[in-house]
Design a protein around this motif. Structure first.
Motif, PDB file in Angstrom:
ATOM      1  N   MET A   1       0.855  -1.314   0.125  1.00 11.59           N
ATOM      2  CA  MET A   1      -0.117   0.110   0.028  1.00 11.59           C
ATOM      3  C   MET A   1       0.904   1.393   0.162  1.00 11.59           C
ATOM      4  O   MET A   1       1.666   1.502   0.948  1.00 11.59           O
ATOM      5  CB  MET A   1      -1.069   0.063   1.342  1.00 11.59           C
ATOM      6  N   THR A   2       0.582   2.064  -0.866  1.00 10.74           N
ATOM      7  CA  THR A   2       1.229   3.449  -0.908  1.00 10.74           C
ATOM      8  C   THR A   2       0.660   4.207   0.344  1.00 10.74           C
ATOM      9  O   THR A   2      -0.374   4.441   0.597  1.00 10.74           O
ATOM     10  CB  THR A   2       0.895   4.085  -2.278  1.00 10.74           C
ATOM     11  N   ALA A   3       1.689   5.211   1.042  1.00  7.38           N
ATOM     12  CA  ALA A   3       1.075   5.987   1.926  1.00  7.38           C
ATOM     13  C   ALA A   3       0.180   6.992   1.620  1.00  7.38           C
ATOM     14  O   ALA A   3       0.210   7.595   0.581  1.00  7.38           O
ATOM     15  CB  ALA A   3       2.432   6.633   2.553  1.00  7.38           C
ATOM     16  N   ALA A   4      -1.068   7.226   2.322  1.00  8.01           N
ATOM     17  CA  ALA A   4      -1.787   8.162   1.980  1.00  8.01           C
ATOM     18  C   ALA A   4      -1.299   9.531   2.288  1.00  8.01           C
ATOM     19  O   ALA A   4      -0.620   9.755   3.099  1.00  8.01           O
ATOM     20  CB  ALA A   4      -3.237   7.804   2.806  1.00  8.01           C
ATOM     21  N   THR A   5      -1.842  10.292   1.494  1.00  8.08           N
ATOM     22  CA  THR A   5      -1.880  11.785   1.834  1.00  8.08           C
ATOM     23  C   THR A   5      -2.923  12.328   2.816  1.00  8.08           C
ATOM     24  O   THR A   5      -3.863  12.745   2.414  1.00  8.08           O
ATOM     25  CB  THR A   5      -1.607  12.614   0.433  1.00  8.08           C
ATOM     26  N   ILE A   6      -2.576  12.589   3.981  1.00 11.47           N
ATOM     27  CA  ILE A   6      -3.585  12.772   4.740  1.00 11.47           C
ATOM     28  C   ILE A   6      -3.423  14.535   5.186  1.00 11.47           C
ATOM     29  O   ILE A   6      -2.529  14.683   6.021  1.00 11.47           O
ATOM     30  CB  ILE A   6      -3.322  12.267   6.322  1.00 11.47           C
ATOM     31  N   LEU A   7      -4.460  15.222   4.602  1.00 10.09           N
ATOM     32  CA  LEU A   7      -4.398  16.822   4.812  1.00 10.09           C
ATOM     33  C   LEU A   7      -5.659  17.179   5.250  1.00 10.09           C
ATOM     34  O   LEU A   7      -6.662  16.320   5.482  1.00 10.09           O
ATOM     35  CB  LEU A   7      -4.123  17.194   3.482  1.00 10.09           C
ATOM     36  N   PRO A   8      -5.787  18.407   6.014  1.00 12.50           N
ATOM     37  CA  PRO A   8      -7.154  18.764   6.425  1.00 12.50           C
ATOM     38  C   PRO A   8      -7.934  19.084   5.484  1.00 12.50           C
ATOM     39  O   PRO A   8      -7.753  19.129   4.201  1.00 12.50           O
ATOM     40  CB  PRO A   8      -6.877  20.315   7.013  1.00 12.50           C
ATOM     41  N   ARG A   9      -9.285  18.766   5.431  1.00 11.02           N
ATOM     42  CA  ARG A   9     -10.416  18.876   4.514  1.00 11.02           C
ATOM     43  C   ARG A   9     -10.075  20.085   3.660  1.00 11.02           C
ATOM     44  O   ARG A   9     -10.382  20.163   2.512  1.00 11.02           O
ATOM     45  CB  ARG A   9     -11.602  18.853   4.843  1.00 11.02           C
ATOM     46  N   GLU A  10      -9.901  21.146   4.213  1.00 12.68           N
ATOM     47  CA  GLU A  10      -9.809  22.650   3.782  1.00 12.68           C
ATOM     48  C   GLU A  10      -8.684  22.696   2.674  1.00 12.68           C
ATOM     49  O   GLU A  10      -8.858  23.117   1.433  1.00 12.68           O
ATOM     50  CB  GLU A  10      -9.658  23.732   4.852  1.00 12.68           C
ATOM     51  N   ASP A  11      -7.703  22.089   2.876  1.00 15.31           N
ATOM     52  CA  ASP A  11      -6.504  21.984   2.064  1.00 15.31           C
ATOM     53  C   ASP A  11      -6.681  21.101   0.974  1.00 15.31           C
ATOM     54  O   ASP A  11      -6.553  21.405  -0.304  1.00 15.31           O
ATOM     55  CB  ASP A  11      -5.059  21.723   2.955  1.00 15.31           C
ATOM     56  N   VAL A  12      -7.624  19.989   1.169  1.00 20.62           N
ATOM     57  CA  VAL A  12      -7.619  19.145   0.004  1.00 20.62           C
ATOM     58  C   VAL A  12      -8.674  19.695  -0.918  1.00 20.62           C
ATOM     59  O   VAL A  12      -8.560  19.612  -2.019  1.00 20.62           O
ATOM     60  CB  VAL A  12      -8.216  17.873   0.600  1.00 20.62           C
ATOM     61  N   ALA A  13      -9.682  20.362  -0.441  1.00 17.94           N
ATOM     62  CA  ALA A  13     -10.935  20.957  -1.259  1.00 17.94           C
ATOM     63  C   ALA A  13     -10.218  22.091  -2.091  1.00 17.94           C
ATOM     64  O   ALA A  13     -10.671  22.111  -3.233  1.00 17.94           O
ATOM     65  CB  ALA A  13     -11.727  21.704  -0.346  1.00 17.94           C
TER      66      ALA A  13
ATOM     67  N   MET B   1      -5.802  11.032  -6.071  1.00 16.64           N
ATOM     68  CA  MET B   1      -5.890   9.842  -5.708  1.00 16.64           C
ATOM     69  C   MET B   1      -5.365   9.669  -4.273  1.00 16.64           C
ATOM     70  O   MET B   1      -5.861   8.907  -3.506  1.00 16.64           O
ATOM     71  CB  MET B   1      -5.681   8.862  -6.337  1.00 16.64           C
ATOM     72  N   GLN B   2      -4.249  10.006  -4.124  1.00 16.70           N
ATOM     73  CA  GLN B   2      -3.459   9.896  -2.814  1.00 16.70           C
ATOM     74  C   GLN B   2      -4.311  10.657  -1.602  1.00 16.70           C
ATOM     75  O   GLN B   2      -4.424  10.320  -0.562  1.00 16.70           O
ATOM     76  CB  GLN B   2      -2.258  10.557  -2.879  1.00 16.70           C
ATOM     77  N   MET B   3      -4.821  11.893  -1.928  1.00 13.24           N
ATOM     78  CA  MET B   3      -5.514  12.698  -1.119  1.00 13.24           C
ATOM     79  C   MET B   3      -6.860  11.946  -0.708  1.00 13.24           C
ATOM     80  O   MET B   3      -7.591  12.151   0.485  1.00 13.24           O
ATOM     81  CB  MET B   3      -5.859  14.106  -1.595  1.00 13.24           C
ATOM     82  N   GLY B   4      -7.440  11.155  -1.843  1.00 11.82           N
ATOM     83  CA  GLY B   4      -8.410  10.580  -1.835  1.00 11.82           C
ATOM     84  C   GLY B   4      -8.543   9.412  -0.621  1.00 11.82           C
ATOM     85  O   GLY B   4      -9.290   9.206   0.157  1.00 11.82           O
TER      86      GLY B   4
ATOM     87  N   ALA C   1     -10.116   2.093 -10.094  1.00 10.34           N
ATOM     88  CA  ALA C   1      -8.534   1.338 -10.264  1.00 10.34           C
ATOM     89  C   ALA C   1      -7.642   1.950  -9.403  1.00 10.34           C
ATOM     90  O   ALA C   1      -6.701   1.295  -8.900  1.00 10.34           O
ATOM     91  CB  ALA C   1      -8.364   1.016 -11.721  1.00 10.34           C
ATOM     92  N   TRP C   2      -7.445   3.279  -9.547  1.00 10.44           N
ATOM     93  CA  TRP C   2      -6.357   3.864  -8.985  1.00 10.44           C
ATOM     94  C   TRP C   2      -6.417   3.809  -7.354  1.00 10.44           C
ATOM     95  O   TRP C   2      -5.403   3.769  -6.595  1.00 10.44           O
ATOM     96  CB  TRP C   2      -6.273   5.271  -9.513  1.00 10.44           C
ATOM     97  N   MET C   3      -7.729   4.118  -6.799  1.00 13.86           N
ATOM     98  CA  MET C   3      -7.893   3.609  -5.331  1.00 13.86           C
ATOM     99  C   MET C   3      -7.531   2.457  -4.884  1.00 13.86           C
ATOM    100  O   MET C   3      -6.999   2.631  -3.821  1.00 13.86           O
ATOM    101  CB  MET C   3      -9.260   4.092  -5.040  1.00 13.86           C
ATOM    102  N   ALA C   4      -7.844   1.407  -5.641  1.00 17.07           N
ATOM    103  CA  ALA C   4      -7.534   0.079  -5.072  1.00 17.07           C
ATOM    104  C   ALA C   4      -6.187  -0.037  -5.093  1.00 17.07           C
ATOM    105  O   ALA C   4      -5.783  -0.911  -4.224  1.00 17.07           O
ATOM    106  CB  ALA C   4      -8.309  -0.735  -6.128  1.00 17.07           C
ATOM    107  N   ASP C   5      -5.314   0.312  -6.098  1.00 18.32           N
ATOM    108  CA  ASP C   5      -4.051   0.187  -6.100  1.00 18.32           C
ATOM    109  C   ASP C   5      -3.311   0.657  -4.865  1.00 18.32           C
ATOM    110  O   ASP C   5      -2.585   0.148  -4.318  1.00 18.32           O
ATOM    111  CB  ASP C   5      -3.581   0.759  -7.483  1.00 18.32           C
ATOM    112  N   LEU C   6      -3.881   1.906  -4.662  1.00 17.05           N
ATOM    113  CA  LEU C   6      -3.266   2.798  -3.650  1.00 17.05           C
ATOM    114  C   LEU C   6      -3.344   2.122  -2.319  1.00 17.05           C
ATOM    115  O   LEU C   6      -2.486   2.176  -1.291  1.00 17.05           O
ATOM    116  CB  LEU C   6      -3.630   4.291  -3.442  1.00 17.05           C
TER     117      LEU C   6
END
Length: 231
Positions: free
Chosen positions: A1-13, A62-65, A93-98
């Motif tokens: 699994m690739t490390a997720a990009t976990i950011l605050p929702r405001e930054d992601v948006a 997708m990483q942010m997803g 497919a991209w989400m499943a891969d990550l």
């Protein structure tokens, strides 16, 4: 699994809204309205499929997803990822891969030949499935995909989309009534905020969009579209 990009929702948006504007996925056409699948007339159309042509940008989203799912649900809550035909398939497919998970896709209706399957891919009964789509408007198609998964024996409680129009107050509530929590990277309010702040879209067109967002069914009916949505 690739490390997720976990950011605050405001930054992601903000990042997602800017990305949609940057690749010209946001189309404004108040004088010649778009017609959605539901029959709704709209001065604006968001084409998330444009994102598939930009590898660096889509990888970031997708990483942010995955990060959003980790932040809001937890990554060990899923056994598989499923995408809806057709726009949801590449994003799933991209989400499943990550996420390091198997992936299926759901047909809009069963094939009329061969196995007559509606769910394609290696499917296990009882699997906890994350439904992935490109965007959500009224939530109707997401409910139908979820029902197909449940009929096949899957558990489905969460749906992820890149963009949620968020123009119908009852859309997320309707999905909740069907036991589905909706997760998104950005909404219309996020796109408008970035567009206004950066002068990225025509100000007059944005005014028309804001009028539509304030009363989408009334705007639609005035321009020859439907005046009600059943979810």
């Amino acid at each position: 699994m690739t490390a997720a990009t976990i950011l605050p929702r405001e930054d992601v948006a903000r990042i997602t809204a800017r990305a949609l504007i940057e690749v010209q996925a946001v189309h404004l056409r108040p004088s010649d309205p778009f017609t959605y699948t539901s029959g709704l007339k709209s001065p604006v159309y968001v084409d998330c499929r444009k994102l598939i042509g930009y590898p660096r940008l889509r990888a970031t989203l997708m990483q942010m997803g995955v990060g959003a799912m980790a932040r809001e649900v937890g990554l060990e809550r899923f056994d598989a990822v499923a995408g809806g035909e057709t726009a949801g398939i590449p994003f799933a497919a991209w989400m499943a891969d990550l996420m390091g998970l198997p992936m299926q896709y759901i047909r809009k209706k069963p094939k009329g030949f061969g196995r007559g399957a509606q769910i394609e891919g290696a499917f296990k009964e009882g699997q906890r499935t994350l439904l992935v789509e490109d965007l959500a408007t009224d939530g109707g198609s997401k409910v139908r995909f979820a029902e197909a998964l449940r009929e096949a024996g899957a558990e489905i409680a969460h749906c992820f989309v890149v963009f949620h129009h968020d123009i119908f107050p009852d859309s997320a509530n309707a999905m909740t009534r069907h036991g589905i929590a909706l997760h998104t990277l950005a909404r219309w309010s996020d796109v408008l905020k970035v567009a206004r702040a950066e002068g990225a879209l025509d100000a007059a067109d944005l005014t028309d969009v804001e009028a539509f967002l304030a009363a989408p069914l009334a705007w639609s009916a005035k321009h020859g579209g439907i005046d009600r949505i059943d979810v």
